[in-house]
Design a protein around this motif. Structure first.
Motif, PDB file in Angstrom:
ATOM      1  N   VAL A 144      -3.007   2.830   8.425  1.00 38.07           N
ATOM      2  CA  VAL A 144      -3.159   3.749   7.300  1.00 38.07           C
ATOM      3  C   VAL A 144      -4.470   4.517   7.425  1.00 38.07           C
ATOM      4  O   VAL A 144      -5.545   3.916   7.512  1.00 38.07           O
ATOM      5  CB  VAL A 144      -3.153   2.951   5.973  1.00 38.07           C
ATOM      6  N   ASN A 155       0.170   6.919   5.962  1.00 37.66           N
ATOM      7  CA  ASN A 155       0.614   6.037   7.040  1.00 37.66           C
ATOM      8  C   ASN A 155       0.646   6.812   8.352  1.00 37.66           C
ATOM      9  O   ASN A 155       1.259   7.864   8.434  1.00 37.66           O
ATOM     10  CB  ASN A 155       2.035   5.530   6.765  1.00 37.66           C
ATOM     11  N   ALA A 180      -4.458   8.204   1.031  1.00 39.39           N
ATOM     12  CA  ALA A 180      -4.131   7.408   2.218  1.00 39.39           C
ATOM     13  C   ALA A 180      -2.819   7.887   2.804  1.00 39.39           C
ATOM     14  O   ALA A 180      -1.929   8.347   2.083  1.00 39.39           O
ATOM     15  CB  ALA A 180      -4.029   5.939   1.840  1.00 39.39           C
ATOM     16  N   TYR A 226       7.059   0.673   6.114  1.00 39.80           N
ATOM     17  CA  TYR A 226       5.930   1.433   6.626  1.00 39.80           C
ATOM     18  C   TYR A 226       6.455   2.641   7.410  1.00 39.80           C
ATOM     19  O   TYR A 226       6.002   3.760   7.236  1.00 39.80           O
ATOM     20  CB  TYR A 226       5.075   0.551   7.531  1.00 39.80           C
ATOM     21  N   THR A 285      -9.295   4.525   9.911  1.00 43.53           N
ATOM     22  CA  THR A 285      -8.067   3.752   9.796  1.00 43.53           C
ATOM     23  C   THR A 285      -8.377   2.414   9.119  1.00 43.53           C
ATOM     24  O   THR A 285      -9.377   1.771   9.461  1.00 43.53           O
ATOM     25  CB  THR A 285      -7.477   3.492  11.198  1.00 43.53           C
ATOM     26  N   GLU A 299       0.811  -1.214   0.000  1.00 44.82           N
ATOM     27  CA  GLU A 299       0.000   0.000   0.000  1.00 44.82           C
ATOM     28  C   GLU A 299       0.843   1.263   0.000  1.00 44.82           C
ATOM     29  O   GLU A 299       0.334   2.348  -0.218  1.00 44.82           O
ATOM     30  CB  GLU A 299      -0.884   0.020   1.248  1.00 44.82           C
ATOM     31  N   ILE A 300       2.110   1.133   0.368  1.00 43.66           N
ATOM     32  CA  ILE A 300       2.913   2.314   0.611  1.00 43.66           C
ATOM     33  C   ILE A 300       3.676   2.752  -0.638  1.00 43.66           C
ATOM     34  O   ILE A 300       4.200   1.935  -1.366  1.00 43.66           O
ATOM     35  CB  ILE A 300       3.940   2.036   1.731  1.00 43.66           C
TER      36      ILE A 300
END
Lengths: 461, 186
Positions: free
Chosen positions: A312, A307, A305, A224, A399, A80-81
């Motif tokens: 997230v 972190n 989004a 992350y 979240t 996702e990052i």
């Protein structure tokens, strides 16, 4: 006076050495009781040892899995990052990492299935070996009961005969023969007994308000953490509360359940902006006096989004007072991936907690002291993220990857004061810690804890 | 004496044979004690059983300083007292009734058997029976009785007088005539 002394002496002499043979079953009963008590004591010991073993095993297992999870986390790529632009080889590196991940998950799966396959035969073996033993105990118990019945029957018949003879021999004095004073005394006693009789009910209900402070322990995978806003150290002050139902199992032990509401969460800051002054220089802190803070975000298909500490944050809208810009360090980027905002973020989770507690009354008086321990099933009923800046507190979204069901452990100590027969007030500091990470993403390990001062009123039926 | 000490030690270590020996040695006398405190034989049996369970449970606390029989007897009395307290919740109401006491002769009690006397004691109202036993048989003072039974000293004294009065009246009613005949023929 002389007569009084004589009467006493005569009676004493007559009865001092009086003996009577007790029926034989008395000894059998005494023996049975003593054997049963010895067995019970042994069982209590075994019970405590097993409980201690279970707790020890649970801790060991928790520690073992926790350690394993930490090792895996650093290897797993968080898809996702958005990666920092580190160089031209990025694509190659990523594809290699993905391969590693696939291999790793395959290995993990194989290992897990092996582990489970290894476990099941053992447990089935245990049940098999147990069955004959318990069967043996049952038959021996039955035979003991049967012998008891047969030993009891004969003396019972004897007794009955004896009583019939006794009744014939000595007529019972009827209530009519009581003097007026005696009758009054009896009436007074009966009245007092009735007035003092309390129903021996073991149920108790309670209502609590719990102001408290919540914080967390957390750890993250490397990727992350690189793209995360500044990990905050502040917790949340909040108010929880709920209802409890308690059942007294013995004089000092109480089992409790109920339903409680509690809030947990975190507050975090923006990242301190870092940038390179030129292509070859290391990243340095921005000049003092810069009035903005930046956070890396991922913008994709009209969603944004970021972190953050508890996981997230998925934005529902761009917050007021925040701007979206391109990465300052990116040379040729056309993608806006920096949220410039001046303010603090917070992630707040609301839990409905269903507890299973055991209480032990250390002091059982008007002012009582209790120790409390147990587990809660925490159901997440609220999941919100906020930003607080010059425009006030704004709800910015929620979240991702938060588990609905979680388990926490609780320790507490309570002092209560009885206001009367039924009501008491109680103050109980309790500490609850989530035993699992409430975020189920492998990159985030977020375990909130809460210290609450449960103040309330209980009603004993 | 050494034998008794050995038996006690064996009992404490859980030797069933030793426990049975000790039981056989003391049970008849203790049953006599229990019979005096109980309303009937079945209650006495219950108390004897409960008493001996306590004896064997707490025997490890016996220090061999006094007589074992005295120690066991105390347990039997305490079991009876405990049961009395549980069954008869009595609030301190002064019972200072003055009875019209006839002057019964002591001979009449002297002439009946211990069995008969025990039966008569069992028929006494529970509190009278308890006070009577503690005072006459255990040699307790009215102050001690008042503390252990949670009654006033006055009540204890009055109950004792009443108990003796009832006993004598009953003996006279049941055996009076026979005794009179005996006296005349003597």
């Amino acid at each position: 006076m002389k007569d009084k002394k004589n009467t006493d002496d005569i009676i004493r002499e007559k009865l001092e050495n009086f003996q009577a043979t007790p029926p034989p079953y008395i000894w059998d009963n005494v023996q049975l009781h003593l054997t049963a008590r010895r067995r019970k004591n042994r069982m209590v010991h075994i019970g405590w040892i097993s409980a201690a073993a279970v707790v020890a095993l649970a801790f060991l297992a928790g520690w073992y899995f926790n350690e394993n999870l930490k090792e895996d986390k650093s290897k797993i790529v968080n898809s996702e990052i958005i990666q920092n632009e580190k160089g031209k080889n990025e694509t190659a590196v990523q594809s290699e990492e993905t391969k590693v991940e696939n291999q790793l998950s395959a290995e993990l799966k194989a290992e897990t299935s092996n582990q489970f396959a290894g476990v099941s035969p053992v447990s089935s073996k245990m049940t098999l070996s147990k069955t004959p033993a318990s069967g043996h105990i049952l038959t021996s118990r039955e035979s003991i009961n049967l012998t008891m019945i047969s030993t009891l029957n004969a003396p019972l018949a004897q007794n009955q005969q004896f009583h019939t003879e006794l009744a014939r021999h000595n007529p019972v004095i009827s209530a009519r023969n009581l003097s007026a004073q005696e009758a009054l005394l009896v009436a007074e006693n009966i009245k007092n007994v009735k007035a003092s009789s309390t129903s021996d009910n073991n149920w108790k209900m309670g209502m609590y308000v719990a102001p408290g402070y919540s914080s967390y322990s957390s750890s993250y995978s490397e990727t992350y953490a690189q793209n995360m806003n500044y990990k905050g150290s502040a917790g949340n002050a909040n108010v929880g509360g709920g209802f409890s139902v308690q059942y007294k199992t013995s004089k000092r032990w109480i089992v409790e359940s109920g339903i409680y509401y509690a809030q947990n969460g975190q507050q975090s800051e923006n990242s301190t902006p870092v940038f390179a002054r030129n292509e070859n220089a290391d990243y340095v802190l921005s000049d003092a006096g810069l009035s903005y803070f930046s956070n890396q975000v991922r913008v994709e298909n009209n969603t944004m989004a970021m972190n953050s500490t508890a996981g997230v944050i998925q934005f529902s809208a761009t917050p007021k007072g925040a701007e979206l810009t391109g990465d300052f360090e990116a040379k040729n980027t056309g993608v806006a991936n920096l949220l410039v905002a001046n303010g603090g973020f917070s992630q707040v989770f609301e839990f409905m907690e269903i507890p299973l507690y055991v209480r032990y009354r250390v002091v059982d008086r008007k002012i009582g002291v209790e120790l409390l321990t147990g587990f809660n099933t925490g159901i997440v009923v609220g999941n919100n993220a906020y930003i607080e800046n010059q425009y006030g507190v704004q709800n910015i979204g929620e979240t991702a990857d938060i588990s609905t069901f979680n388990i926490s452990g609780t320790l507490g100590m309570g002092v209560n004061y009885a206001l009367g027969k039924h009501f008491s007030v109680a103050v109980e500091p309790r500490f609850s810690y989530y035993l699992n990470s409430i975020n189920n993403s492998p990159s985030v390990d977020f375990r909130p804890y809460r210290i609450g001062f449960y103040t309330g009123l209980t009603y004993e039926f | 004496m050494e034998d008794l000490k050995n038996i006690v030690e064996e009992c404490v270590s859980g030797n069933v044979r030793a426990q049975e020996t000790l039981y056989r040695m003391l049970a008849p006398k203790m049953f006599g004690v229990c019979l005096r405190y109980a309303k009937d034989t079945s209650e006495a049996e219950d108390n004897l059983q409960e008493g001996f369970i306590k004896v064997f449970t707490y025997l490890k606390n016996f220090r061999h300083e006094g007589s074992l029989e005295g120690w066991v007897r105390k347990i039997m009395v305490n079991v009876s007292l405990e049961k009395f307290r549980k069954q008869h919740v009595i609030y301190p109401v002064d019972d200072l009734t003055v009875f019209e006491s006839k002057n019964y002769s002591n001979d009449i009690i002297e002439n009946i058997t211990a069995d008969e006397l025990i039966e008569l004691i069992q028929e006494l109202p529970p509190r009278y029976r308890m006070v009577f036993n503690l005072f006459v048989m255990e040699g307790m003072s009215h102050r001690e009785i008042s503390e252990s039974m949670q009654i006033t000293e006055g009540t204890s004294k009055s109950n004792l007088a009443r108990a003796k009065d009832i006993l004598k009246r009953k003996v006279t009613e049941l055996y009076g005539e026979t005794e009179t005949t005996k006296n005349y023929s003597a």
